[in-house]
Design an enzyme around this catalytic site. Structure first.
Site, PDB file in Angstrom:
ATOM      1  N   ASP A  51     -34.297 -32.395   2.217  1.00 42.31           N
ATOM      2  CA  ASP A  51     -33.487 -33.338   2.996  1.00 42.31           C
ATOM      3  C   ASP A  51     -34.163 -34.691   3.160  1.00 42.31           C
ATOM      4  OD1 ASP A  51     -31.371 -31.668   3.512  1.00 42.31           O
ATOM      5  OD2 ASP A  51     -32.159 -30.952   5.418  1.00 42.31           O
TER       6      ASP A  51
HETATM    7  C1  GLC Z   1     -35.405 -33.582   9.034  1.00 42.78           C
HETATM    8  C2  GLC Z   1     -36.373 -32.457   8.706  1.00 42.78           C
HETATM    9  C3  GLC Z   1     -35.801 -31.505   7.715  1.00 42.78           C
HETATM   10  C4  GLC Z   1     -34.425 -31.098   8.136  1.00 42.78           C
HETATM   11  C5  GLC Z   1     -33.545 -32.335   8.356  1.00 42.78           C
HETATM   12  C6  GLC Z   1     -32.139 -32.021   8.744  1.00 42.78           C
HETATM   13  O1  GLC Z   1     -35.255 -34.408   7.966  1.00 42.78           O
HETATM   14  O2  GLC Z   1     -37.604 -32.943   8.226  1.00 42.78           O
HETATM   15  O3  GLC Z   1     -36.645 -30.381   7.578  1.00 42.78           O
HETATM   16  O4  GLC Z   1     -33.870 -30.280   7.158  1.00 42.78           O
HETATM   17  O5  GLC Z   1     -34.131 -33.122   9.351  1.00 42.78           O
HETATM   18  O6  GLC Z   1     -31.970 -31.859  10.098  1.00 42.78           O
HETATM   19  C1  GLC Z   2     -34.652 -27.661   6.596  1.00 39.32           C
HETATM   20  C2  GLC Z   2     -33.177 -27.562   6.309  1.00 39.32           C
HETATM   21  C3  GLC Z   2     -32.908 -27.204   4.891  1.00 39.32           C
HETATM   22  C4  GLC Z   2     -33.687 -28.092   3.986  1.00 39.32           C
HETATM   23  C5  GLC Z   2     -35.162 -28.069   4.313  1.00 39.32           C
HETATM   24  C6  GLC Z   2     -35.969 -29.023   3.478  1.00 39.32           C
HETATM   25  O1  GLC Z   2     -35.197 -26.389   6.601  1.00 39.32           O
HETATM   26  O2  GLC Z   2     -32.554 -26.620   7.132  1.00 39.32           O
HETATM   27  O3  GLC Z   2     -31.547 -27.301   4.614  1.00 39.32           O
HETATM   28  O4  GLC Z   2     -33.456 -27.660   2.689  1.00 39.32           O
HETATM   29  O5  GLC Z   2     -35.328 -28.432   5.650  1.00 39.32           O
HETATM   30  O6  GLC Z   2     -35.738 -30.338   3.804  1.00 39.32           O
END
Ligand code: GLC
Ligand code: GLC
Length: 814
Positions: free
Chosen positions: A483
């Protein structure tokens, strides 16, 4: 240092020191009514949706940590204490918390009085039941006072924490004997209320927080408890609570059981009222009656335990390694159920306010859960697919209460669609139920747009095909699985979220090697599925695209020693030796090696060796290296984190299994196993003080080698790590893998393992599988027998109901 121990026979983790390095929690309930409970009884309850139907209040990131929960206060003489230690923190003579499968028992003892509280949500019940057993272990009669405590949330957990100008005037309660009802907003648009009861007459109660607590007192010193008597307050506005007051006398050796029920009721519009202004209590009374004796509560707990016996009997391992057995047989499966239920919504790191069910998250969670209750997995797949767009794109998440998609945390993540193929294929391989493919499933929740589930898979596949970049690799969109790799955001404004800022994909050349690998893995699954259901033309068409992708990766995705991570907006390489920071990343190397891209050319081996050399450390495999030490506007959030945390070179446990599976593609069982153990909680119990989070569940992240405190974990419980590690250990290392026509037996183990046994229930039959490894190999089935009959190949066929003995001998075939 440890703070407790595993009790495997009871499937419990037993905490013996209440001052754990972080609240160590458990989850109660598994379908509609849920509670989170810490080892000191902190936490909260909600119905279905942690945001929209919050029943009790919780304050996050509080001082001290973990304030608020279901509390019992005991006042004997001048001593005030709580069985869970908090909130009073009066030193206890005995403290023990047992977290089990959807129940928690907390026991405290002080001056010869034992208080043992059992908390659970009985099956098919919209309530948390609490059985408090009080025993006088002393030689003399004991007289003491007991206060219960729960604090109501005003339903919407977000506005509950914000909109005080309204909230302080809306609170309404009703008191009826020993039942304290919370009915805020019931007279207008709500059709639900909550209640807290006890199965005995009470000496008093309070429902107004300020009266009970005292305006300037903490949870450890409620005024009513200090005064030794309740005040019979009836809340009007402000902050409604529920507290029972009981005066108790116990003879030496005597035990008294009290049953408290914290419940939730929904009534039909025309059944809301008993009389003007008086709520209809029929349903509440029925639930209370179901648990009005200790015997009924014990019977309900026995039912819950039997339910878990059954769930956990589908895959059981006897490996001779108790840590591995307890992960595979108990805790990893348990965590998979919890993540399946909650996605990333409610934990002690997720507020329950911000996130609903993730599209990609839920599809991945499903692979760790589908063997437990396939029908629920089926329903979930249909819910998820119903939020998809006709072009295959996806809302990034949906709200469990409404089942409607939303882009609250951003949209346009181009990996999302592929995960649906994983979900559906895993479901069919477990159940053999191909009928799900014919199910008519809406797009964007619009029934008039409904097409078959198979069509949803086709558009998922084509979403990648239709969104290729200049190198023939998948365009990344807002981000792929990571993300935080936001290649089209260019965010300069600290007030905007990286996840929801404008996504400038127009004209972007940003491509993802992670999606490329993902596409080869699940695209190949799609091809195989098409063949299986007789769609040969479609299989042919799809195979061509997969082949093209393999070629594109080999040509444009190989950096010489490992797979590139991505191309940025301008078409520059990311995750290349040419970069100064972030030269190598885990995700693309995981997916491209799992896909076996360039296996013959030695790419898989080289890439995995590079991962070992550059990303592996004492506590696991970090996400990227070198970590980013400054903000790169063209990379986005990933470079916003300090080095060693989260997506910037943290050990993001979710993706470690991708490398483990990659290792099994090469047959390197010892390496896969070493990686497995490094992040596996049961093996980290001895360093609980460093690890910080629960030793019985995975955490999303462990601080990496560049962090201030490598080895320190965060974000326990709700993480795709649970499903991926379960999949990896059961299907790739132990190697008992579901397939359309049977179970594939293909272990990849350390050469030193002599044998292991697995019992696998599969489509009605039960297989007792004994694997032996006389030659000390990692991989390779030499002989396979079922009920003493030799079987060709390495697949046990689907069998009619019954028990089957399977013998597997590993070795090099001659
Ligand atoms: C932030 C976190 C990530 C998460 C995303 C969505 O970017 O670092 O782990 O998946 O938020 O809420
Ligand atoms: C968080 C989110 C997931 C994402 C991950 C890496 O765990 O829930 O959807 O893939 O972060 O950013």
């Amino acid at each position: 240092m440890k703070f407790g121990f595993f009790d495997d026979a009871n499937r419990e983790y037993v905490i013996t020191n209440p001052a754990t390095p972080w609240p160590w929690i458990n989850y109660l309930g598994n379908t509609d009514f849920f509670s989170l409970i810490s080892n000191t009884a902190g936490g909260y309850s909600f119905f279905k949706d942690a945001k929209f139907r919050r029943i009790t209040r919780y304050r996050y990131n509080n001082v001290p940590m973990d304030e608020g929960g279901r509390y019992f206060y005991i006042k004997e003489g001048d001593t005030i204490w709580s069985p869970g230690w908090k909130p009073c923190k009066t030193p206890l003579d005995v403290y023990e918390c047992r977290h089990g499968m959807n129940y928690t028992k907390i026991k405290g003892e002080k001056d010869g009085l034992t208080a043992e509280a059992l908390f659970f949500v009985p099956l098919n019940t919209h309530a948390e039941v609490q059985k408090l057993s009080l025993t006088n272990n002393s030689e003399s009669t004991k007289k003491f006072k007991l206060f219960s405590f729960a604090e109501w949330a005003l339903w919407n957990a977000a506005t509950d924490m914000e909109n005080f100008q309204r909230n302080f005037s809306t609170g309404e309660v009703e008191v009826d004997g020993s039942v304290l009802y919370h009915k805020t907003e019931y007279k207008e648009r709500r059709d639900h209320y909550a209640y807290y009861s006890v199965n005995t007459e009470i000496n008093g109660f309070d429902t107004d927080r300020e009266t009970f607590m005292g305006l300037y007192n903490g949870f450890h010193e409620p005024q009513a408890v200090l005064d030794g008597a309740s005040k019979q307050s009836v809340a009007h506005g402000w902050s409604p609570i529920a507290s029972h007051y009981l005066e108790i006398e116990l003879q030496p050796g005597e035990t008294k059981d009290l049953v408290f029920v914290l419940g939730y009721v929904e009534n039909k519009e025309d059944e809301k009222w008993e009389s003007k202004g008086v709520i209809n209590k029929t349903k509440a009374k029925a639930t209370i009656a179901n648990f009005d004796t200790a015997e009924k509560v014990d019977a309900a707990l026995a039912e819950l335990k039997a339910y878990w016996d059954d769930l956990l009997s589908v895959y059981t391992l006897d490996s001779g390694d108790e840590k591995l057995d307890r992960m595979v047989n108990i805790w990893n499966q348990y965590q998979c159920m919890i993540t399946f239920n909650f996605s990333r919504s409610a934990s002690f790191f997720e507020s329950g306010i911000g996130r609903g069910m993730g599209f990609r998250d839920s599809n991945q969670d499903l692979v760790g859960f589908v063997h437990q209750i396939p029908e629920r997995a089926r329903e979930r797949i249909i819910d998820i697919a119903s939020t998809q767009f006709p072009d295959g794109g996806c809302y990034h998440q949906y709200q469990p209460l409404t089942k409607r998609g939303n882009n609250d945390i951003g949209g346009g993540f181009n990996d999302d669609p592929m995960w649906l193929i994983l979900g559906v294929v895993s479901y069919i391989k477990e159940t053999g139920d191909f009928s799900i493919l014919d199910e008519l499933v809406p797009f964007d929740n619009d029934e008039s747009l409904a097409k078959t589930m198979f069509n949803h898979l086709t558009v998922s596949f084509d979403h990648v095909v239709n969104n290729l970049g200049p190198h023939g690799l998948p365009l990344i969109g807002r981000a792929d699985w990571n993300d935080c790799l936001n290649l089209n955001c260019f965010s300069n404004d600290p007030n905007e979220s990286f996840q929801t800022t404008e996504n400038k994909t127009e004209g972007s050349k940003a491509e993802s090697l992670m999606i490329a690998g993902l596409f080869v893995v699940y695209g190949s699954d799609y091809v195989e599925l098409c063949e299986k259901v007789g769609k040969q033309e479609e299989a042919k068409r799809a195979r061509k695209h997969v082949k093209n992708m393999v070629e594109a990766v080999k040509q444009h995705g190989w950096d010489g020693e490992w797979f590139l991570r991505a191309y940025d907006y301008f078409g520059n390489k990311i995750g290349s030796n040419d970069n100064e920071e972030g030269k190598i990343f885990i995700e693309s190397n995981g997916w491209c090696t799992m896909a076996g891209i360039g296996l013959e050319e030695g790419m898989v081996e080289k890439a995995l060796d590079s991962v070992k050399e550059r990303l592996d450390c004492e506590y696991g495999i970090v996400l990227n290296n070198p970590a980013f030490t400054k903000y790169y506007i063209e990379y986005g959030e990933i470079s916003s984190y300090p080095a060693g945390y989260k997506e910037n070179a943290g050990i993001f446990c979710h993706n470690n299994p991708w490398i483990m599976i990659g290792e099994t593609v090469l047959g390197r069982g010892d390496q896969a196993w070493e990686y497995y153990k490094k992040i596996c909680p049961a093996y980290l119990e001895d360093i609980s003080d460093l690890h910080k989070t629960e030793p019985y569940v995975y955490s999303q992240m462990i601080a990496g080698k560049d962090a201030a405190k490598p080895g320190e974990a965060k974000n326990s419980w709700l993480t795709g790590t649970a499903a991926w590690n379960y999949l990896t250990i059961t299907q790739h290392i132990l190697g008992i893998r579901t397939h359309y026509d049977g179970l594939i037996i293909d272990p990849c183990i350390p050469v030193g393992w002599k044998e292991f046994k697995v019992t696998r229930k599969f489509r009605g039959a039960s297989f007792e599988i004994e694997v032996s490894n006389p030659e000390g190999v990692s991989k390779g089935v030499k002989q396979l027998f079922m009920n003493d009959q030799a079987i060709e190949g390495s697949m046990i066929p689907v069998m009619p109901e019954g028990k089957y003995r399977v013998k597997v001998i590993l070795g090099t075939s001659t």
